[in-house]
Design a protein around this motif. Sequence first.
Motif, short mmCIF file in Angstrom:
data_model
loop_
_atom_site.label_atom_id
_atom_site.label_comp_id
_atom_site.label_asym_id
_atom_site.label_seq_id
_atom_site.Cartn_x
_atom_site.Cartn_y
_atom_site.Cartn_z
N GLU A 14 0.96 -1.16 0.00
CA GLU A 14 0.12 -0.03 0.07
C GLU A 14 0.95 1.14 -0.08
OE1 GLU A 14 -3.51 0.65 2.65
OE2 GLU A 14 -1.97 1.26 3.71
N HIS A 108 -2.45 -6.02 -2.84
CA HIS A 108 -3.18 -5.00 -2.28
C HIS A 108 -4.12 -4.28 -3.03
CE1 HIS A 108 -4.24 -1.63 -0.03
NE2 HIS A 108 -3.64 -1.79 0.95
N ASP A 142 -7.09 -5.80 -1.09
CA ASP A 142 -7.36 -5.22 0.19
C ASP A 142 -8.49 -4.47 0.17
OD1 ASP A 142 -5.69 -4.85 2.88
OD2 ASP A 142 -6.79 -3.16 2.39
N HIS A 144 -8.63 -1.69 1.13
CA HIS A 144 -8.15 -0.28 1.04
C HIS A 144 -7.74 -0.15 -0.67
CE1 HIS A 144 -8.33 -0.33 5.35
NE2 HIS A 144 -8.91 0.50 4.97
N HIS A 166 -9.31 -6.13 8.85
CA HIS A 166 -9.31 -7.32 7.87
C HIS A 166 -9.31 -8.74 8.59
CE1 HIS A 166 -8.93 -3.84 5.36
NE2 HIS A 166 -7.74 -4.01 5.34
N HIS A 448 -7.53 -1.17 12.14
CA HIS A 448 -7.00 -2.59 12.47
C HIS A 448 -6.88 -2.83 14.09
CE1 HIS A 448 -6.87 -3.38 8.39
NE2 HIS A 448 -5.88 -2.74 8.22
ZN LIG Z 1 -6.36 -2.45 4.22
#
Ligand SMILES: [Zn+2]
Length: 491
Positions: A14, A108, A142, A144, A166, A448
């Motif tokens: 990311e 990702h 992901d 995101h 997640h 998270h």
């Molecule tokens: Zn994420």
Amino acid sequence: MARRRVAIAELSHETNSFSSVPVDLAFVERCGIVRGPAVIEQARDTATVLAGFIDAAAEVELELVPLLSVWITPAGKVTREAYETLLAVLLTGIERAQPLDGVLLALHGAMVAEHVSDGDGELLRRLRALIGSRVPIVAVLDLHANISPLMVQQVDLLLGYHTYPHVDQREQGQQAGRLLGRLLRGEIRPTTVLVKPPMLPTSQRMTSDRPPMRLLFDRARAMEHDPRVLDVTVAGGFPPADVPEAGLSIVVTTDNDPAPAQQLADELAALAWELRHGFLGGVATWEEAAATIRAMIRGSLVLVDIADNPWSGGPGDSVELLRFLLQQQARPAALALVRDPEVVAHCRQAGVRATVDVVLGGKTDSLHGPPLRVRGRVRLLSDGRYINAGPMHAGVTADLGRTAVLAIEGIAVLVTERAESPIDLNVFRSHGIEPTEQRILALKGKGHFRAAFEPIAEQVVLVKGPGITGSDLTRLPFRNIRRPIWPLDLA
Ligand SMILES: [Zn+2]
């Protein structure tokens, strides 16, 4: 029917375009490049997408060809050398593994290289060019991810996580493997529609157990009951990746039926737009956080600086949380973490129980507050490695590099060589700090941490430190995102 040969790989990064820490080959190697059979040995029985691929392989009788597993800590752009090296490892592995019946990938979806703005899309384009159109590719992204049309075009099917934090990565890996099994048996013909409403939400209120995300996910799950629908993915996106694809994505995949895919994706995009204001706010000022602490008679507070979140590309070396805690009365308190390799080295030299005077943190750039001069006692030295208890990333080994715990005026401060987000209680327990005994647990994170820390906290407060991962997008000098976009240009 003979077992189908399916290559599996993970390549996840990311990218925060505003980070001053480039992801070069040394950075990637420090995160760990796992190749061949070790990919399966390391991933088995962990809460990861790769473990889900392994589960599915047993269920639908696939012969897995493990190629690569690289999970790169979020940071700045991937250098040309690192990107090309990793793609070469993956693509050479694919070439050697031929003939293949399919490919399963854990990506990702927000990787940016210095020479390629859509890092994941380009990876998929080259993979498709190599294996041709007949070998199916299924990818898990992901939540995101900044999903691009190129990514969607190059795969047969892509699906995202349904949770933030997640905690369903393994389930989604398993689901991807099952769908690949159905593809290989000729049972389905996926048709996919991507819709991107002009939205660039930040993620502090993207957690899946509360509105607005919960409402979007509830609707998405309901849509999946339609027998024509194979998958509905809502990806919140990653705003500080300064690329045209940044922002919310809706992906609906149906079985050979494009019209309902478009209709359902449009419906979800309209719902996201309607709910957009729910993504704003939820972050306190330092003054508001101080008032919360003053009002605490008993109980514990989890205080989270979202602007220096390592897993959003923050350098992890801001000391604004510590500066704030030193001004408060609540003790005992513990802070995870401050990345400062110089201070770790100094503490190791001084030894356990020594008192040290150090200039801590604030060294990576000028965007995360200045350093802080402190005196502390070295309470513990460690190799910084521990196994996550979960629920998120359960069974996965975390690696903070070498670490030192400094006791500073009743605050236990975890100082590390590497910047990772503290998402697990074992970040403290492995360092001799019992999280349930603290009045304040100060963390760097965004969402998270909630999976492990919400159950032990009476209160959670997100706070606005200075930094590149915060909720105020007007601080970031965007050049490449789509305009106009909410909330920067549209109300
Ligand atoms: Zn994420």
